[in-house]
Design an enzyme around this catalytic site. Sequence first.
Site, short mmCIF file in Angstrom:
data_model
loop_
_atom_site.label_atom_id
_atom_site.label_comp_id
_atom_site.label_asym_id
_atom_site.label_seq_id
_atom_site.Cartn_x
_atom_site.Cartn_y
_atom_site.Cartn_z
CE LYS A 52 46.08 38.57 38.74
NZ LYS A 52 45.37 37.58 37.92
CD GLN A 96 42.06 36.04 38.28
OE1 GLN A 96 42.67 37.10 38.22
NE2 GLN A 96 42.67 34.88 38.49
CG ASP A 119 46.88 37.47 32.30
OD1 ASP A 119 47.71 37.68 33.21
OD2 ASP A 119 45.66 37.27 32.51
#
Length: 281
Positions: A52, A96, A119
């Site tokens: 990422k 994460q 997200d």
Amino acid sequence: MAIRIDGKVISGIIKDEVKAEVSALKEKGIDVTLAVIQVGEDPASTVYVGNKKKACAYTGIVSRAYNLPEDVSEEELLSLIRKLNDDSDVNGILVQLPLPKHISESRVIETISPKKDVDGFHIQSAGALLTGEKGFLPCTPAGIIELIKRTGVDITGKECVVIGRSNIVGKPMAVLLLRENGTVTICHSKTKDLRSVTKRADILVAAIGKPKFIDASYVKEGAVVIDVGIHRNENNKLCGDVDFESVEPVAYAITPVPGGVGPMTIAMLMKNCLEARKQQG
Ligand code: NAP
């Protein structure tokens, strides 16, 4: 032989589109910034976070890394998220997953401001997806829609079967296919006679979490097959939920693992970060 849907190429195009817009914003003195929080040092998470950050560097998005120890308290993590929510220089916040067991993932996700929920996991984003309101789409299912469309396949009226009903892949995938006017069926571990359902699919999305589970006997001739799974096989090589060698000869198009859905998830994250910046004005 089936068309191999090349997620590397398609994600590269999307990242280039994002890069061009980020660069245009930069010329006006506007930065796009993503805060990436990792708790602990799980090797798989470290790889995902690293990818990422690389994508941020490529697209010109500023990434701010926050590495917290495995034993950080839930309250400390939540207070960092609240601080980032209030920081106008931060446009997107990513935590994460998975998190250590002593931390509630749902409390963490609900603490992220929906405006920075790149997200697309916040309950408000999920509600917006369901009702067709504007909101961040979860990156993996949104990336799959791009893969299908950019392969030139029209979803309208197609029989779409999604195997898996998780909140991050299966359920949002089904809703997005419905939005595209597909006729959608969701299968799960309690589905009776899975084969008879998947055999109907013009578009089959496998998000089961079981290596090479779907072989040709589950697939209709000429279907588009999307493999969401990521596993390491006995030789430590990556494979998916689909037995590629078995399915490729019967499919019209198929995503490989690696190089299919995986890169799209990151490209869509970059797209969401840019969108967040634009919405925050
Ligand atoms: P998950 O939460 O474990 O969900 C798996 C789903 O598959 C569940 O709904 C389960 O049904 C269903 N299932 C399990 N066994 C089945 C069977 N025999 N027949 C029919 N359905 C069955 O997994 P996930 O988070 O959605 O992820 C799925 C896969 O995608 C994993 O391999 C994951 O690593 C991968 N993934 C990849 C990306 C990417 O970027 N490429 C992103 C996210 C996830 P029940 O609900 O009844 O238990």
